[in-house]
Design an enzyme around this catalytic site. Structure first.
Site, PDB file in Angstrom:
ATOM      1  N   GLU A 140       0.882  -1.254   0.260  1.00  0.00           N
ATOM      2  CA  GLU A 140      -0.091  -0.039   0.031  1.00  0.00           C
ATOM      3  C   GLU A 140       0.829   1.088  -0.031  1.00  0.00           C
ATOM      4  O   GLU A 140       1.578   1.351   0.999  1.00  0.00           O
ATOM      5  CB  GLU A 140      -1.071  -0.053   1.311  1.00  0.00           C
ATOM      6  CG  GLU A 140      -1.967  -1.228   1.239  1.00  0.00           C
ATOM      7  CD  GLU A 140      -2.947  -1.283   2.188  1.00  0.00           C
ATOM      8  OE1 GLU A 140      -3.651  -0.174   2.424  1.00  0.00           O
ATOM      9  OE2 GLU A 140      -2.902  -2.148   2.957  1.00  0.00           O
TER      10      GLU A 140
ATOM     11  N   CYS B 126      -1.798   9.375   2.751  1.00  0.00           N
ATOM     12  CA  CYS B 126      -1.980   8.704   1.403  1.00  0.00           C
ATOM     13  C   CYS B 126      -3.442   9.212   0.819  1.00  0.00           C
ATOM     14  O   CYS B 126      -3.507   9.240  -0.393  1.00  0.00           O
ATOM     15  CB  CYS B 126      -1.597   7.450   1.116  1.00  0.00           C
ATOM     16  SG  CYS B 126      -2.686   6.271   2.187  1.00  0.00           S
TER      17      CYS B 126
END
Length: 539
Positions: free
Chosen positions: A264, A298
């Site tokens: 990720e 993010c």
């Protein structure tokens, strides 16, 4: 998400064996050199914490491999009862956790409590209450004529030893999102927190103290050399959240050894603000989505595409709301000087490319108190619109219409989350289907990573990992198919010897199942009966 664990992992061999032991605190191998005691906000220094020697990582993995075998034999319901206790410990230490994250990472106390504590109580509840059903065996339908006497079931077995490497921006929440389901599924975990937030990592591990057999959860403290050693130590899965460059290096190292990965990585999330939106809600939601955690997420909104019809009104309101934010109260300091330098560089390049700063601006050199900054960006080909900035900067781009906004959003090499702001939910769902993003939110942004039943995932340079939801178990477990044959026949149709009767049977079956017209299937059925009779007689 940006990670400061810059590692160039290399290939290695299998781990050695070690002895299992009774439940104890998560094990941490240490070496002499401590982490520097520092805080983003300049408070009193934090306690020093010893690093793990890279050479000790292989032993941690070896101990984990032995401990995992026994842990996997514990009934899943008992594992759930043990790990359910983490919820109470988490909530009881809420103020301690929030204070530590504030001091170690610069996050406001309120954000630390709301993002690092409360959602994880829900996470523990979700996984401990659903894991038995999610891991339950499932049957496979088998044709009783073609496969007489046979039944099949699929079970989910643990991967084995999971290497978990996490960043500093959510140092409690991100590890727990993998630790809880990984341990419940019967894995052992060797956990390397970011070297920027080692104390938060140690606190996370302490939540499991006394609940797990020795070796099931170990902590490896350190930087890129420790991360490289962990990837190299013979683990069965690497779960990494962090920067794109490091993620690619890990992917290459694991590919050479055929070790699966869950990566990720970064994001360049956009908000698409349409002309029919609730302007006040959109402006407030975008400002929060851009500046929460000082933009160090993010999922931060790093691009806004607003339709021309409402652009001036939206920009005016977003700027006003940004100027109301209180330094050190609503928006904390950035966590690292390295990341602040990246944000400054992106901002300066955008200004050089013609962007107009409407609120905020770069702080004095060396300061981590980067003010929330809004700017109107006329050009797309600038780092601020192309690369992950990971800081409190909000560029707004005026577009003609939704079509242009979708095209610009999808042109990014990142594909994590996107938000759509509109009163037309039907239109929003239609647009959502066209977006290249793992998560799409309508009239909200960024918080769904805290929903344990919802998958958090992306594509492209955002990686391919999945956190949360039953989909995460596809990475944390491996399917095992078990077939039980209770047929009393002496042999199967397809066993030796191969005879003319078997050949006739095979081709007749093909025609009966659709390889011929109606009359051809009737003739084939007659041939099949005759051939099967000869085959059963051993011909």
């Amino acid at each position: 998400m940006e990670s400061k664990t810059a590692a160039l992992p290399h290939a290695g061999g299998a781990a050695a064996n070690a002895d299992a032991a009774a439940p104890s605190a998560p094990r941490t191998e240490q070496r002499a050199g401590p982490f520097q005691a520092r805080t983003p906000g300049g408070e009193e220094p934090l306690d020093e914490i010893a690093e793990t020697a890279p050479g000790a990582v292989r032993e941690l993995v070896a101990r984990a491999r032995v401990a995992q075998v026994a842990w996997a034999e514990v009934p899943v319901g008992e594992r759930a009862e043990l790990i359910a206790k983490v919820k109470k410990r988490l909530l009881a230490r809420a103020e301690e956790i929030a204070a530590l994250v504030h001091r170690e990472c610069g996050k406001p106390i309120e954000e630390a409590a709301l993002a690092e504590v409360l959602p994880n109580a829900d996470l523990v509840d979700y996984w401990t209450s659903s894991i038995e059903e999610l891991l339950d065996e499932s049957p496979v339908d088998l044709d009783p004529i073609a496969y007489p006497g046979k039944t099949g079931r699929i079970r989910r077995d643990p991967r084995g030893v999971v290497a978990l490497i996490t960043p500093w921006n959510y140092p409690v929440a991100i590890p727990l999102r993998t630790l809880v389901p990984a341990l419940l599924a019967g894995n052992a975990v060797v956990f390397k927190p970011s070297e920027v937030a080692p104390r938060s990592g140690a606190l996370v591990a302490s939540l499991f103290e006394g609940l797990l057999p020795d070796g099931v959860l170990s902590v490896a403290q350190g930087g890129g050399d420790v991360g490289a050693a962990l990837v190299d130590a013979g683990v069965d899965l690497v779960v990494f959240t962090g920067g794109v460059a490091t993620g690619k290096k890990i992917a290459v190292a694991c590919a050479e050894r055929l070790v699966p990965t869950s990566l990720e990585l970064g994001g360049k999330d956009s908000a698409v603000v349409l002309g029919d939106c609730d302007l006040e809600r959109a402006a407030r939601g975008v400002v929060w989505g851009a500046f929460t955690n000082a933009g160090q997420s993010c999922a931060s909104i790093e691009r806004v595409y607003v339709e021309q019809a409402i652009a001036d009104r939206f920009i005016t309101r977003a700027v006003a709301l940004t100027r109301e934010l209180r330094p050190g109260v609503d928006v904390g300091a950035m966590t690292t000087a390295r990341q602040a330098a990246i944000v400054r560089r992106h901002l300066e390049a955008a200004v050089d490319d013609g962007a107009e700063i409407l609120a905020g601006g770069a702080p004095p050199e060396g300061s981590l108190a980067f003010p929330p900054t809004v700017l109107r960006a006329p050009r797309e080909d600038t780092p601020l619109l192309q690369e992950e900035t990971f800081g409190p900067v909000l560029p707004i781009v005026v577009v003609k219409d939704a079509e242009e906004a979708i095209a610009r959003t999808n042109a990014s090499r990142f594909a994590l989350t996107t938000s759509l702001w509109t009163r037309s939910h039907e239109r929003a769902h239609a647009l959502a289907r066209r977006l290249r993003a793992g998560v799409v939110t309508i009239n909200n942004h960024g918080f769904t990573g805290a929903l344990p039943a919802a998958p958090w995932t992306g594509a492209g340079d955002s990686g391919s990992g999945v956190t949360s939801s039953p989909h995460a178990l596809a990475e944390l477990t491996r399917p095992r198919f078990v077939l039980d044959d209770r047929s009393r026949a002496k042999r199967e149709l397809w066993w030796y010897p191969y005879t003319p009767a078997l050949r006739t049977t095979a081709f007749a079956m093909a025609r009966v199942r659709g390889g011929a017209g109606l009359f051809g299937r009737v003739r084939a059925l007659v041939e099949l009966v005759a051939a099967l009779s000869r085959r059963l007689l051993g011909r």
